[in-house]
Scaffold this active site. Structure first.
Site, PDB file in Angstrom:
ATOM      1  N   HIS A 140       0.826  -1.212   0.000  1.00  0.00           N
ATOM      2  CA  HIS A 140       0.000   0.000   0.000  1.00  0.00           C
ATOM      3  C   HIS A 140       0.860   1.263   0.000  1.00  0.00           C
ATOM      4  O   HIS A 140       0.449   2.299  -0.537  1.00  0.00           O
ATOM      5  CB  HIS A 140      -0.905   0.022   1.229  1.00  0.00           C
ATOM      6  CG  HIS A 140      -2.110  -0.850   1.131  1.00  0.00           C
ATOM      7  ND1 HIS A 140      -3.269  -0.464   0.504  1.00  0.00           N
ATOM      8  CD2 HIS A 140      -2.329  -2.105   1.589  1.00  0.00           C
ATOM      9  CE1 HIS A 140      -4.169  -1.431   0.590  1.00  0.00           C
ATOM     10  NE2 HIS A 140      -3.620  -2.447   1.244  1.00  0.00           N
ATOM     11  N   GLU A 217      -6.092 -12.416   0.841  1.00  0.00           N
ATOM     12  CA  GLU A 217      -7.125 -11.421   1.145  1.00  0.00           C
ATOM     13  C   GLU A 217      -7.952 -11.150  -0.107  1.00  0.00           C
ATOM     14  O   GLU A 217      -7.443 -10.564  -1.069  1.00  0.00           O
ATOM     15  CB  GLU A 217      -6.488 -10.122   1.643  1.00  0.00           C
ATOM     16  CG  GLU A 217      -5.691 -10.271   2.930  1.00  0.00           C
ATOM     17  CD  GLU A 217      -4.955  -9.010   3.352  1.00  0.00           C
ATOM     18  OE1 GLU A 217      -4.484  -8.964   4.502  1.00  0.00           O
ATOM     19  OE2 GLU A 217      -4.848  -8.071   2.519  1.00  0.00           O
TER      20      GLU A 217
END
Length: 240
Positions: A140, A217
């Site tokens: 991220h 995920e």
């Protein structure tokens, strides 16, 4: 006369500069706020709020705003346009994440504690890094990774998931966002038929837009051709 004209031009230019919005130079080159590219994408930035696994705001999140590299934002807008025809919308839970927030999350695990049924039902807090649910580094922070789900456009409510969190109208994905549990693995089985189909729909839509999924995920995607594959950033998430 020429000097007078030049003086007028100079002051006109100076006035224009001071009239520019303050946000013009607050982001590093190559980054944009998603709302400036596609305001139709729903934003529910959880680490700027208290309803997340930390149960508080994460360090570096000064506003509930999605920031991405412009390439990732443009690609995400393409996905949004593709699913909008079905009466659906993307909902982003996290986008660019400052390196200081990643460190904050790592430090938080050191306090230890028992499992939390809403966020990590089977793992102790101090084991979340070792089990791979929280990273000491994060994609991220490179600016082209996004956590997201699909929701029905205009929907105002959705069933609360047993683990993790969802947004109004979010489709059934079997778990909510940030459920640190094996059931959040994209290909986890057994899984309810509808949830499995929705995960497949999300993966396929994002793949068509140039993103690859992180297998552990179902909500986590990174732009395949990200512009900063080896660089991490630490500027704060701000509204302007």
């Amino acid at each position: 006369m020429l000097q007078a004209i030049q003086g007028i031009a100079f002051f006109a230019l100076l006035s224009l500069v001071f009239a520019l919005p303050a946000s013009a130079d607050t982001l590093p080159a190559g980054f944009v706020r998603l709302a400036d590219v596609d305001p139709s994408i729903r934003q529910d930035i959880r680490y700027a709020r208290t309803e997340n696994f930390l149960r508080r705001k994460a360090n570096g999140y000064d506003a509930p705003v999605c920031i991405l590299t412009w390439q990732a934002a443009e690609a995400l807008s393409g996905v949004q346009k593709a699913i909008a025809a079905e009466g659906l919308t993307l909902v982003v839970f996290d986008c660019y994440r400052p390196a200081r927030a990643v460190s904050d999350m790592g430090e938080w695990t050191k306090a230890g504690g028992p499992p939390d049924p809403q966020w990590y039902p089977l793992v102790k807090r101090q084991d979340l890094i070792a089990k791979g649910y929280i990273g000491e580094l994060s994609t991220h922070s490179r600016g082209s990774t996004v956590d997201l789900a699909i929701a029905r456009s205009g929907a105002k409510s959705a069933p609360r998931p047993a683990c993790g969190v969802s947004d109004a109208g979010t489709l059934d994905f079997g778990t909510g966002f940030d459920c640190f549990d094996p059931t959040s693995e994209t290909a986890h089985r057994p899984l309810d038929k509808e949830a499995a189909a929705n995960r497949k729909r999300l993966v396929e839509a994002m793949r068509a837009g140039g993103f690859r999924n992180y297998a552990r995920e179902w909500w986590h995607f990174t732009l395949a051709n990200e512009p900063f594959p080896k660089q991490r950033f630490d500027f704060p998430v701000t509204a302007d």
